[in-house]
Design a protein around this motif. Structure first.
Motif, short mmCIF file in Angstrom:
data_model
loop_
_atom_site.label_atom_id
_atom_site.label_comp_id
_atom_site.label_asym_id
_atom_site.label_seq_id
_atom_site.Cartn_x
_atom_site.Cartn_y
_atom_site.Cartn_z
N ASN A 1 -87.89 -42.09 -87.01
CA ASN A 1 -88.01 -43.34 -87.77
C ASN A 1 -87.25 -44.46 -87.09
OD1 ASN A 1 -85.23 -43.48 -88.86
ND2 ASN A 1 -85.83 -41.73 -90.14
N GLY A 2 -87.73 -45.66 -87.31
CA GLY A 2 -87.09 -46.84 -86.78
C GLY A 2 -86.79 -47.82 -87.90
N ALA A 3 -85.72 -48.58 -87.75
CA ALA A 3 -85.30 -49.51 -88.81
C ALA A 3 -84.93 -50.85 -88.21
CB ALA A 3 -84.12 -48.93 -89.58
N LEU A 4 -85.19 -51.90 -88.97
CA LEU A 4 -84.86 -53.27 -88.58
C LEU A 4 -84.37 -54.01 -89.82
CD1 LEU A 4 -84.93 -55.68 -86.54
CD2 LEU A 4 -87.29 -56.07 -87.32
N GLY A 5 -83.27 -54.74 -89.67
CA GLY A 5 -82.76 -55.45 -90.82
C GLY A 5 -81.57 -56.32 -90.49
N THR A 6 -80.70 -56.49 -91.47
CA THR A 6 -79.54 -57.36 -91.32
C THR A 6 -78.26 -56.57 -91.52
OG1 THR A 6 -78.49 -59.40 -92.13
CG2 THR A 6 -79.58 -58.01 -93.76
N SER A 7 -77.20 -56.98 -90.82
CA SER A 7 -75.91 -56.31 -90.94
C SER A 7 -74.84 -57.31 -91.32
CB SER A 7 -75.53 -55.63 -89.61
OG SER A 7 -75.50 -56.57 -88.55
N GLN A 8 -73.84 -56.84 -92.05
CA GLN A 8 -72.70 -57.66 -92.45
C GLN A 8 -71.44 -56.88 -92.09
OE1 GLN A 8 -73.06 -60.74 -94.06
NE2 GLN A 8 -70.86 -61.08 -93.84
N ALA A 9 -70.52 -57.52 -91.33
CA ALA A 9 -69.39 -56.78 -90.79
C ALA A 9 -68.06 -57.44 -91.10
CB ALA A 9 -69.53 -56.63 -89.28
N ARG A 10 -67.05 -56.60 -91.10
CA ARG A 10 -65.66 -57.06 -91.09
C ARG A 10 -64.92 -56.15 -90.12
NH1 ARG A 10 -62.06 -60.25 -93.61
NH2 ARG A 10 -59.93 -59.53 -93.93
N LEU A 11 -64.56 -56.70 -88.96
CA LEU A 11 -63.96 -55.91 -87.89
C LEU A 11 -62.62 -56.49 -87.51
CD1 LEU A 11 -67.09 -55.49 -85.56
CD2 LEU A 11 -66.17 -53.81 -87.16
N GLY A 12 -61.74 -55.63 -86.97
CA GLY A 12 -60.43 -56.05 -86.52
C GLY A 12 -60.49 -56.76 -85.18
N ASP B 1 -56.21 -52.30 -83.82
CA ASP B 1 -57.34 -51.76 -84.57
C ASP B 1 -58.54 -52.70 -84.40
OD1 ASP B 1 -59.10 -50.53 -86.26
OD2 ASP B 1 -58.00 -51.00 -88.10
N LEU B 2 -59.57 -52.25 -83.69
CA LEU B 2 -60.78 -53.04 -83.50
C LEU B 2 -61.88 -52.64 -84.47
CD1 LEU B 2 -61.02 -52.99 -79.59
CD2 LEU B 2 -59.82 -54.62 -81.06
N GLY B 3 -61.60 -51.63 -85.29
CA GLY B 3 -62.62 -51.11 -86.19
C GLY B 3 -62.71 -51.88 -87.49
N GLY B 4 -63.43 -51.30 -88.41
CA GLY B 4 -63.65 -51.92 -89.71
C GLY B 4 -64.85 -51.29 -90.36
N HIS B 5 -65.66 -52.10 -91.01
CA HIS B 5 -66.85 -51.56 -91.66
C HIS B 5 -68.01 -52.52 -91.46
CE1 HIS B 5 -66.17 -54.42 -94.95
NE2 HIS B 5 -64.91 -54.02 -94.94
N VAL B 6 -69.20 -51.92 -91.42
CA VAL B 6 -70.44 -52.67 -91.28
C VAL B 6 -71.43 -52.15 -92.30
CG1 VAL B 6 -72.30 -53.39 -89.74
CG2 VAL B 6 -70.03 -52.93 -88.79
N GLY B 7 -71.99 -53.03 -93.09
CA GLY B 7 -73.04 -52.67 -94.02
C GLY B 7 -74.37 -53.18 -93.53
N THR B 8 -75.42 -52.41 -93.71
CA THR B 8 -76.75 -52.82 -93.25
C THR B 8 -77.78 -52.66 -94.36
OG1 THR B 8 -77.41 -50.63 -92.40
CG2 THR B 8 -76.21 -52.09 -90.90
N LEU B 9 -78.74 -53.55 -94.37
CA LEU B 9 -79.91 -53.46 -95.25
C LEU B 9 -81.13 -53.55 -94.35
CD1 LEU B 9 -81.20 -53.38 -98.06
CD2 LEU B 9 -81.05 -55.89 -98.11
N THR B 10 -81.94 -52.49 -94.33
CA THR B 10 -83.03 -52.41 -93.37
C THR B 10 -84.34 -51.97 -94.01
OG1 THR B 10 -82.48 -50.09 -92.82
CG2 THR B 10 -81.48 -51.82 -91.46
N VAL B 11 -85.42 -52.31 -93.34
CA VAL B 11 -86.74 -51.76 -93.62
C VAL B 11 -86.98 -50.65 -92.61
CG1 VAL B 11 -89.22 -52.20 -93.67
CG2 VAL B 11 -87.62 -53.91 -94.57
#
Length: 206
Positions: free
Chosen positions: A29-40, A190-200
């Motif tokens: 499967n393949g997905a395309l969408g938008t991501s929202q991030a908060r990273l260090g 710390d360069l990490g964080g979290h990323v949320g995605t909403l995709t089709v």
């Protein structure tokens, strides 16, 4: 936690041949969408990159028919580029973090009598974050005074839920909401964080 998730997913892959072959299908499967991030940031814990971008993902694996369906998956996701711009004295600074990851996990899908389905997935995530910075004279976009970049990687986890429609026995289309915990550090920052995605998502089973 990440190591335990990876071990559990590897056990699931190792045990998969014992399932009835007649009930097994493979998928991509393949997905395309938008991501929202908060990273260090490498500049300290009080500074973060917040932003949104386009995300893409490719997954493949095996499924076993049932109610619910159970599966194992692996793949790759490009979570996007996230940047910040700020001024230090007479110098404009633009830094950018590109975040990509490989994944290994499990999934489950409940298919109703109608061609609708609900699904959930989760597992181990190995992320790469490339941080680049460019300094230029304030008020100028062409006069670059310095550039630098660095890459770091680390293990985290992901989880997600979704739903969709079975167009046929082989094809499905759906919408999925996923959360990626990026755990990356470099030189104590710390360069990490979290990323949320909403995709089709489009899926083919064979």
């Amino acid at each position: 936690m990440s190591r335990k998730l990876a071990a559990a997913c590897l056990v699931a892959l190792a045990l998969s041949p014992v399932a009835h072959a007649a009930d097994r299908e493979f998928f991509v499967n393949g997905a395309l969408g938008t991501s929202q991030a908060r990273l260090g940031s490498p500049y300290g814990s009080d500074y973060h990159r917040d932003g949104s971008d386009i995300t893409t993902a490719l997954r493949f694996g095996a499924l076993w028919r049932g109610q619910p369906w159970l599966g194992v998956e692996t793949g790759f996701v490009d979570l996007g580029r996230f940047s910040e711009r700020y001024a230090v004295g007479s110098v404009d600074v633009r830094d950018e973090a590109r975040t990509r990851a490989a994944l290994l996990g499990v999934n489950t899908t409940y298919r109703f009598d109608a061609p609708w389905y609900l699904s959930a997935r989760g597992g181990w995530l190995h992320s790469w974050v490339k941080v680049s910075a460019r300094e230029s004279q304030a008020g100028s976009t062409s006069y670059v005074t310095a550039t630098a970049s660095a890459t770091a990687s680390g293990d985290g986890w992901y989880m997600g839920v979704g739903g969709g429609y079975d167009v046929s026995e082989q094809f499905s289309v759906g919408a999925h909401l996923d959360f990626y915990r990026v755990q990356v550090s470099r030189n104590g920052a710390d360069l990490g964080g979290h990323v949320g995605t909403l995709t089709v998502q489009l899926e083919y089973r064979y």
